[in-house]
Each structure stands twice: as structure tokens, then as C-alpha cells.
Write an enzyme that holds these catalytic residues in place. Structure first.
Site, mmCIF file in Angstrom:
data_model
loop_
_atom_site.group_PDB
_atom_site.id
_atom_site.type_symbol
_atom_site.label_atom_id
_atom_site.label_comp_id
_atom_site.label_asym_id
_atom_site.label_seq_id
_atom_site.Cartn_x
_atom_site.Cartn_y
_atom_site.Cartn_z
ATOM 1 N N ASN A 1 1.351 2.629 4.716
ATOM 2 C CA ASN A 1 2.088 3.339 5.760
ATOM 3 C C ASN A 1 2.784 2.357 6.700
ATOM 4 O OD1 ASN A 1 3.071 5.642 7.011
ATOM 5 N ND2 ASN A 1 1.402 5.682 8.494
ATOM 6 N N GLY B 1 0.811 -1.208 0.000
ATOM 7 C CA GLY B 1 0.000 0.000 0.000
ATOM 8 C C GLY B 1 0.848 1.262 0.000
ATOM 9 N N HIS B 2 0.177 2.405 -0.056
ATOM 10 C CA HIS B 2 0.835 3.709 -0.121
ATOM 11 C C HIS B 2 1.767 3.940 1.071
ATOM 12 C CE1 HIS B 2 -1.570 5.484 3.167
ATOM 13 N NE2 HIS B 2 -2.467 4.598 2.771
ATOM 14 N N HIS B 3 2.808 4.723 0.840
ATOM 15 C CA HIS B 3 3.765 5.112 1.880
ATOM 16 C C HIS B 3 4.401 3.913 2.610
ATOM 17 C CE1 HIS B 3 1.486 8.862 1.325
ATOM 18 N NE2 HIS B 3 2.611 9.473 1.671
#
Length: 201
Positions: free
Chosen positions: A149, A129-131
Site C-alpha cells: 500500500n 507488496g500488495h497495492h
């Protein structure tokens, strides 16, 4: 491109990705054992190999410590880590950064503003996922999901099909067993397993 590795079925996946990218595999370097390559005529032992103009290599091994050892061994012989090997069937956001000598396998998905270190393996159909941050030499198993994250320390293994919930930190040299559900931070060097994942001896 030189595939530098050990007896492992993953060598064929590296080779197949090179073919899909139009990269020529000039040699498969055997260390302790014979890599499983489609074209066995390209296999040479480490003792026989002397790097020439073609010195770019990628280390073919699942275990992070072994991959690190192979990279150090190859660099000591004057070889150079290749640009990241990203399968054309993987999906990476434009803001993703991938380090040298890393392999992102087919059907993997990497979300926005994620960072992948050097010598990392993101196996087929894994989802980041993102980050998400993967430090150097991390291995992410097939079908694993890191929800976003998430920070993973150097040399850690995330097993096949594991799920890591958002906003989790996983320490260095840890192991997350296949199929585990990680709901809280994992300390350095820990082995966690189960649903929910708990630290095991």
C-alpha cells in the site's frame, strides 16, 4: 526489440532477459556512449540508426530522468515503446498491471493489485507488496522492499536494499538512499537517508 541506452552494465541485464524470453535484439542504440552488449556487432550510433519495421524499443538507463529523455528521443524518431519486459524469473500476481517500456528484472516479486507505470525499472530481487503504485519513470534498486500500500511519485529513485514500511507515500522526483528505512511520508524532491530515514540537504 531495440535496446536504446547509454554506457551502463544494466544493458546486459536487459539483453539477457530478452534472450530468456525468446526475443531477438536487433540493435543497441548508442547515445553519447557505447552500451555494454554481449553482441557488440549490433551496436549502432543514434546518427546511423533509422527505424524500419522493427521499431519497438526499451530505454536502458537506471536514472529516471535519463530514461525519460531516452524515451522522448526515441519517440521523436518514430520508435515505439515495447510491451513491458518482465523477466521469466520474476513473480507477479495476476492482478498486477505493468506499463509500456517498463522492465521487471529477475527475482523481483510484485504483490496483488499493484500498478507499475510506463518506463519504470524494478531491479533484481526487489519486492513490492500488495497495492503498491509506481508512477512513470520510477527506479527501484536491487533488493529494495516496499512493504505494501505504497505510492511512489513520478521519477523517484528507491535505492538498493531500502525498506519502505506500509501505507507510505513517496513524492515525485525524490531519492531514497540505499539501505534506508522509510517510516513516514517523503515529500516531492526530497533526499532521505538513514535508519530511520531523515531528510538530508
Amino acid at each position: 526489440m531495440i535496446l536504446f541506452g547509454i554506457h551502463s552494465p544494466i544493458v546486459v541485464e536487459y539483453e539477457e532477459t530478452c534472450r530468456r524470453l525468446g526475443l531477438a535484439v536487433s540493435a543497441g542504440i548508442s547515445v553519447n556512449d557505447t552500451p555494454r552488449m554481449v553482441d557488440g556487432s549490433k551496436i549502432v550510433s543514434l546518427d546511423e540508426f533509422e527505424p524500419g519495421e522493427d521499431r519497438d524499443f526499451i530505454a536502458c538507463a537506471f536514472k529516471p530522468q535519463r530514461r525519460k529523455e531516452l524515451i522522448e528521443m526515441a519517440q521523436a524518431r518514430g520508435m515505439v515503446l515495447c510491451e513491458p519486459l518482465i523477466d521469466p524469473h520474476a513473480i507477479l500476481a495476476r492482478t498486477v498491471r505493468v506499463g509500456e517500456g517498463s522492465f521487471v528484472n529477475a527475482a523481483a516479486v510484485v504483490g496483488a493489485v499493484s500498478m507499475i507505470g510506463n518506463g519504470v525499472l524494478v531491479n533484481r530481487a526487489a519486492s513490492l507488496g500488495h497495492h503498491t503504485v509506481l508512477s512513470d519513470y520510477v527506479s527501484v534498486g536491487p533488493g529494495a522492499t516496499l512493504a505494501g500500500n505504497i505510492h511512489v511519485g513520478e521519477g523517484t529513485i528507491i535505492g538498493a536494499g531500502a525498506i519502505v514500511l506500509p501505507d507510505i507515500r513517496i513524492g515525485a522526483n525524490a531519492i531514497v538512499a540505499a539501505g534506508s528505512l522509510v517510516r513516514k511520508d517523503v515529500p516531492d524532491g526530497a533526499f532521505v537517508a538513514g535508519n530511520p530515514a531523515k531528510e538530508r540537504a
